[in-house]
Structures are given as C-alpha cells and as structure tokens.
Design a protein around this motif. Sequence first.
Motif, PDB file in Angstrom:
ATOM      1  N   PHE A   1       0.832  -1.205   0.000  1.00 24.17           N
ATOM      2  CA  PHE A   1       0.000   0.000   0.000  1.00 24.17           C
ATOM      3  C   PHE A   1       0.866   1.254   0.000  1.00 24.17           C
ATOM      4  O   PHE A   1       0.531   2.246  -0.681  1.00 24.17           O
ATOM      5  CB  PHE A   1      -0.934   0.003   1.217  1.00 24.17           C
ATOM      6  N   THR A   2       1.954   1.227   0.728  1.00 27.34           N
ATOM      7  CA  THR A   2       2.846   2.389   0.778  1.00 27.34           C
ATOM      8  C   THR A   2       3.405   2.693  -0.607  1.00 27.34           C
ATOM      9  O   THR A   2       3.451   3.861  -1.037  1.00 27.34           O
ATOM     10  CB  THR A   2       3.990   2.137   1.771  1.00 27.34           C
ATOM     11  N   GLU A   3       3.835   1.657  -1.321  1.00 26.71           N
ATOM     12  CA  GLU A   3       4.335   1.871  -2.676  1.00 26.71           C
ATOM     13  C   GLU A   3       3.209   2.267  -3.632  1.00 26.71           C
ATOM     14  O   GLU A   3       3.409   3.066  -4.550  1.00 26.71           O
ATOM     15  CB  GLU A   3       5.041   0.617  -3.192  1.00 26.71           C
ATOM     16  N   ALA A   4       2.029   1.704  -3.396  1.00 26.48           N
ATOM     17  CA  ALA A   4       0.892   2.037  -4.253  1.00 26.48           C
ATOM     18  C   ALA A   4       0.578   3.527  -4.193  1.00 26.48           C
ATOM     19  O   ALA A   4       0.234   4.143  -5.212  1.00 26.48           O
ATOM     20  CB  ALA A   4      -0.328   1.213  -3.855  1.00 26.48           C
ATOM     21  N   LYS A   5       0.695   4.114  -3.023  1.00 27.13           N
ATOM     22  CA  LYS A   5       0.440   5.548  -2.899  1.00 27.13           C
ATOM     23  C   LYS A   5       1.417   6.359  -3.747  1.00 27.13           C
ATOM     24  O   LYS A   5       1.049   7.400  -4.308  1.00 27.13           O
ATOM     25  CB  LYS A   5       0.528   5.989  -1.439  1.00 27.13           C
ATOM     26  N   ARG A   6       2.658   5.879  -3.846  1.00 27.80           N
ATOM     27  CA  ARG A   6       3.647   6.558  -4.677  1.00 27.80           C
ATOM     28  C   ARG A   6       3.326   6.432  -6.157  1.00 27.80           C
ATOM     29  O   ARG A   6       3.595   7.349  -6.942  1.00 27.80           O
ATOM     30  CB  ARG A   6       5.039   5.969  -4.399  1.00 27.80           C
ATOM     31  N   LEU A   7       2.751   5.308  -6.531  1.00 30.68           N
ATOM     32  CA  LEU A   7       2.579   4.980  -7.938  1.00 30.68           C
ATOM     33  C   LEU A   7       1.241   5.402  -8.527  1.00 30.68           C
ATOM     34  O   LEU A   7       1.094   5.441  -9.751  1.00 30.68           O
ATOM     35  CB  LEU A   7       2.759   3.473  -8.137  1.00 30.68           C
ATOM     36  N   VAL A   8       0.248   5.692  -7.675  1.00 28.38           N
ATOM     37  CA  VAL A   8      -1.080   6.038  -8.178  1.00 28.38           C
ATOM     38  C   VAL A   8      -1.210   7.555  -8.288  1.00 28.38           C
ATOM     39  O   VAL A   8      -0.566   8.303  -7.541  1.00 28.38           O
ATOM     40  CB  VAL A   8      -2.177   5.455  -7.260  1.00 28.38           C
ATOM     41  N   LYS A   9      -2.023   8.008  -9.208  1.00 28.69           N
ATOM     42  CA  LYS A   9      -2.212   9.443  -9.389  1.00 28.69           C
ATOM     43  C   LYS A   9      -3.059  10.024  -8.259  1.00 28.69           C
ATOM     44  O   LYS A   9      -3.766   9.295  -7.551  1.00 28.69           O
ATOM     45  CB  LYS A   9      -2.895   9.718 -10.732  1.00 28.69           C
ATOM     46  N   LYS A  10      -3.005  11.319  -8.080  1.00 25.15           N
ATOM     47  CA  LYS A  10      -3.912  11.985  -7.151  1.00 25.15           C
ATOM     48  C   LYS A  10      -5.341  11.820  -7.669  1.00 25.15           C
ATOM     49  O   LYS A  10      -5.602  12.032  -8.850  1.00 25.15           O
ATOM     50  CB  LYS A  10      -3.556  13.464  -7.020  1.00 25.15           C
ATOM     51  N   GLY A  11      -6.220  11.410  -6.798  1.00 27.77           N
ATOM     52  CA  GLY A  11      -7.577  11.104  -7.205  1.00 27.77           C
ATOM     53  C   GLY A  11      -7.734   9.683  -7.703  1.00 27.77           C
ATOM     54  O   GLY A  11      -8.846   9.249  -8.002  1.00 27.77           O
ATOM     55  N   GLY A  12      -6.620   8.947  -7.786  1.00 29.39           N
ATOM     56  CA  GLY A  12      -6.664   7.564  -8.223  1.00 29.39           C
ATOM     57  C   GLY A  12      -7.136   6.632  -7.122  1.00 29.39           C
ATOM     58  O   GLY A  12      -7.215   7.007  -5.943  1.00 29.39           O
ATOM     59  N   VAL A  13      -7.436   5.416  -7.506  1.00 25.65           N
ATOM     60  CA  VAL A  13      -8.048   4.436  -6.600  1.00 25.65           C
ATOM     61  C   VAL A  13      -7.075   3.304  -6.299  1.00 25.65           C
ATOM     62  O   VAL A  13      -6.382   2.802  -7.183  1.00 25.65           O
ATOM     63  CB  VAL A  13      -9.333   3.857  -7.233  1.00 25.65           C
ATOM     64  N   ILE A  14      -7.042   2.908  -5.017  1.00 23.95           N
ATOM     65  CA  ILE A  14      -6.318   1.717  -4.579  1.00 23.95           C
ATOM     66  C   ILE A  14      -7.335   0.775  -3.952  1.00 23.95           C
ATOM     67  O   ILE A  14      -8.053   1.154  -3.025  1.00 23.95           O
ATOM     68  CB  ILE A  14      -5.220   2.049  -3.556  1.00 23.95           C
ATOM     69  N   ILE A  15      -7.409  -0.445  -4.461  1.00 26.26           N
ATOM     70  CA  ILE A  15      -8.298  -1.461  -3.904  1.00 26.26           C
ATOM     71  C   ILE A  15      -7.444  -2.569  -3.305  1.00 26.26           C
ATOM     72  O   ILE A  15      -6.513  -3.063  -3.954  1.00 26.26           O
ATOM     73  CB  ILE A  15      -9.234  -2.045  -4.974  1.00 26.26           C
ATOM     74  N   VAL A  16      -7.739  -2.949  -2.079  1.00 27.91           N
ATOM     75  CA  VAL A  16      -7.049  -4.062  -1.427  1.00 27.91           C
ATOM     76  C   VAL A  16      -8.082  -5.147  -1.157  1.00 27.91           C
ATOM     77  O   VAL A  16      -9.073  -4.913  -0.456  1.00 27.91           O
ATOM     78  CB  VAL A  16      -6.377  -3.630  -0.111  1.00 27.91           C
ATOM     79  N   ASP A  17      -7.848  -6.335  -1.692  1.00 24.89           N
ATOM     80  CA  ASP A  17      -8.797  -7.429  -1.532  1.00 24.89           C
ATOM     81  C   ASP A  17      -8.548  -8.190  -0.233  1.00 24.89           C
ATOM     82  O   ASP A  17      -7.489  -8.077   0.385  1.00 24.89           O
ATOM     83  CB  ASP A  17      -8.679  -8.385  -2.722  1.00 24.89           C
ATOM     84  N   ASN A  18      -9.550  -8.959   0.165  1.00 29.37           N
ATOM     85  CA  ASN A  18      -9.453  -9.880   1.315  1.00 29.37           C
ATOM     86  C   ASN A  18      -9.176  -9.158   2.636  1.00 29.37           C
ATOM     87  O   ASN A  18      -8.212  -9.458   3.337  1.00 29.37           O
ATOM     88  CB  ASN A  18      -8.370 -10.930   1.064  1.00 29.37           C
ATOM     89  N   MET A  19     -10.056  -8.224   2.981  1.00 28.18           N
ATOM     90  CA  MET A  19      -9.869  -7.402   4.172  1.00 28.18           C
ATOM     91  C   MET A  19     -10.605  -7.921   5.411  1.00 28.18           C
ATOM     92  O   MET A  19     -10.493  -7.333   6.479  1.00 28.18           O
ATOM     93  CB  MET A  19     -10.333  -5.974   3.887  1.00 28.18           C
ATOM     94  N   VAL A  20     -11.364  -9.008   5.288  1.00 31.43           N
ATOM     95  CA  VAL A  20     -12.230  -9.428   6.402  1.00 31.43           C
ATOM     96  C   VAL A  20     -11.874 -10.815   6.941  1.00 31.43           C
ATOM     97  O   VAL A  20     -11.895 -11.046   8.137  1.00 31.43           O
ATOM     98  CB  VAL A  20     -13.719  -9.364   5.975  1.00 31.43           C
ATOM     99  N   GLU A  21     -11.558 -11.749   6.064  1.00 30.46           N
ATOM    100  CA  GLU A  21     -11.185 -13.131   6.420  1.00 30.46           C
ATOM    101  C   GLU A  21     -12.171 -13.759   7.408  1.00 30.46           C
ATOM    102  O   GLU A  21     -11.833 -14.095   8.536  1.00 30.46           O
ATOM    103  CB  GLU A  21      -9.765 -13.200   6.990  1.00 30.46           C
ATOM    104  N   TYR A  22     -13.403 -13.883   6.938  1.00 36.00           N
ATOM    105  CA  TYR A  22     -14.454 -14.523   7.745  1.00 36.00           C
ATOM    106  C   TYR A  22     -14.627 -13.876   9.127  1.00 36.00           C
ATOM    107  O   TYR A  22     -15.030 -14.535  10.081  1.00 36.00           O
ATOM    108  CB  TYR A  22     -14.155 -16.020   7.906  1.00 36.00           C
ATOM    109  N   GLY A  23     -14.320 -12.604   9.241  1.00 37.13           N
ATOM    110  CA  GLY A  23     -14.455 -11.905  10.510  1.00 37.13           C
ATOM    111  C   GLY A  23     -13.264 -12.070  11.432  1.00 37.13           C
ATOM    112  O   GLY A  23     -13.238 -11.496  12.536  1.00 37.13           O
ATOM    113  N   ASN A  24     -12.247 -12.836  11.025  1.00 33.38           N
ATOM    114  CA  ASN A  24     -11.085 -13.064  11.879  1.00 33.38           C
ATOM    115  C   ASN A  24     -10.292 -11.787  12.124  1.00 33.38           C
ATOM    116  O   ASN A  24      -9.677 -11.620  13.182  1.00 33.38           O
ATOM    117  CB  ASN A  24     -10.165 -14.125  11.264  1.00 33.38           C
ATOM    118  N   VAL A  25     -10.292 -10.884  11.149  1.00 31.96           N
ATOM    119  CA  VAL A  25      -9.533  -9.644  11.296  1.00 31.96           C
ATOM    120  C   VAL A  25     -10.015  -8.847  12.502  1.00 31.96           C
ATOM    121  O   VAL A  25      -9.223  -8.298  13.268  1.00 31.96           O
ATOM    122  CB  VAL A  25      -9.640  -8.795  10.007  1.00 31.96           C
ATOM    123  N   SER A  26     -11.315  -8.798  12.708  1.00 31.88           N
ATOM    124  CA  SER A  26     -11.884  -7.989  13.789  1.00 31.88           C
ATOM    125  C   SER A  26     -12.052  -8.760  15.092  1.00 31.88           C
ATOM    126  O   SER A  26     -12.452  -8.173  16.106  1.00 31.88           O
ATOM    127  CB  SER A  26     -13.247  -7.422  13.358  1.00 31.88           C
TER     128      SER A  26
END
Length: 232
Positions: free
Chosen positions: A158-183
């Motif tokens: 994500f840190t590198e993605a911020k460098r590489l994406v334009k201002k106003g551009g979109v970053i999507i990160v998949d698999n953020m929940v893991e069956y609720g295990n994350v929370s």
Amino acid sequence: MTSENRIYAPTSIVDWAKSDAYHNSFLIPKDDVLDAAVKNCVAQGVPAEIAVSAAHGKFLNLLVKSLGVKRILEIGTLGGYSSICMGRAIPDDGELTTLEVNETHAKVARENLANAGLEKKCKVILGPAYDSMVRLHPEVPFDLIFIDADKKSNVKYFTEAKRLVKKGGVIIVDNMVEYGNVSDLELENPSSWALGVRNLLALLKDDDEVEATTIATVGERGFDGFLYAVRK
C-alpha cells in the motif's frame, strides 16, 4: 420460515453461493474466455478457487469502465482472471501491468491473457511484487491499483501504491475481512492474513494522504471484503 423471520436468521456460505449464482444468472452471461481461463488454471495446478469470483470480476470491470481508467497496476496475478476482467475494460491505448512471484502462475496467466486477446494491453512481470513495485517509476502514474497478494505485505504494497497512483486515483485491497477473523481480537494465533490486514488498518487510521473504507461482502468465496481508497 417466513421471509420476515428469515431476515434475522443465520446464513452460511451455502446461502451466499446460492445467492451469487441466482444474481449472476441474470447479470453475468456465460463467458467462454473466463471459463477457459479457469480450466487452464485447474489443469496446470493454479488454485483458481482463490481468484476473484465472477461477480467481483464483473465489479472490477465495471469500475474500470465507469472511472475511465487507462493505466492499471495489479499486485498478484494468479491465473489472470481478474487481469482479464480489468484488461477488457481499458481502451486500446491503455495498459495493465500485473505482478506475480510464481513462475507457473505467470506462465498460465500469459496464456490466459493471450487467449483473451489481451497480450498487447496486459503485461505480466515475474518476480517478488514489492521489489517490482520499487523498480517502477512510470512517467504517467497509474489510475487504479488492485492489491491481491500475500496479506502480510499489505503495508509495504500500500505504501508503494500511494507513490505509484495518481492523485484522485483508486487503490483497492482485496481480502480485508477473512471470515471476521480480522476484527476478532480474542482470536488465538491469528493468521498472517489477519495480522497483515490489521497492520494496514492501523496505518490508515492516521494516514492523511488517502480516504478509505472497507466494504464487507459475502458470496461464493465466503465472508470477506475489500478496501476502497482514494489518493488525495
């Protein structure tokens, strides 16, 4: 059970997959190219079952179209299913660059992209994704970056993605929940997946360079979700 009672009834992946199949039967027509990509993955030992679902692939396709995206960076190629979905949506002068560490996966993805007629618009770079990202210095920044690789490296990606994406551009990160295990903070021995997502969320809490939200999803791939972030 009446529909009123069912509103609050527990559901499972069986229900979610059934719902996906029903909605897809109206909204997503049969796709011989994507079907062939899945078959090719299975035949060569690429785990197609962890790729994005048909519904999520269609979502990525529509997102690229609606945002007018021309340049995409994908972190984690697998067999190229999501690459095909997004690559179809960019114009002829657009480009999708996808990063894959596994040589077999990269080979199969190239085959699938060629079968989809996208080999001129979609480039697979073989090697560790973070190292490949660091070496990228595009003259024109990316419009959209899709991160779907090893979760323990989410913060680095994500840190590198911020460098590489334009201002106003979109970053999507998949698999953020893991069956609720994350929370589930009482979970003993959380996976590297859950810890990687937690670390990313902790980073984002005080990050004033992006605005972001997590969208939880259920479907044939289970209970999960994705992060949608916009670079300020």
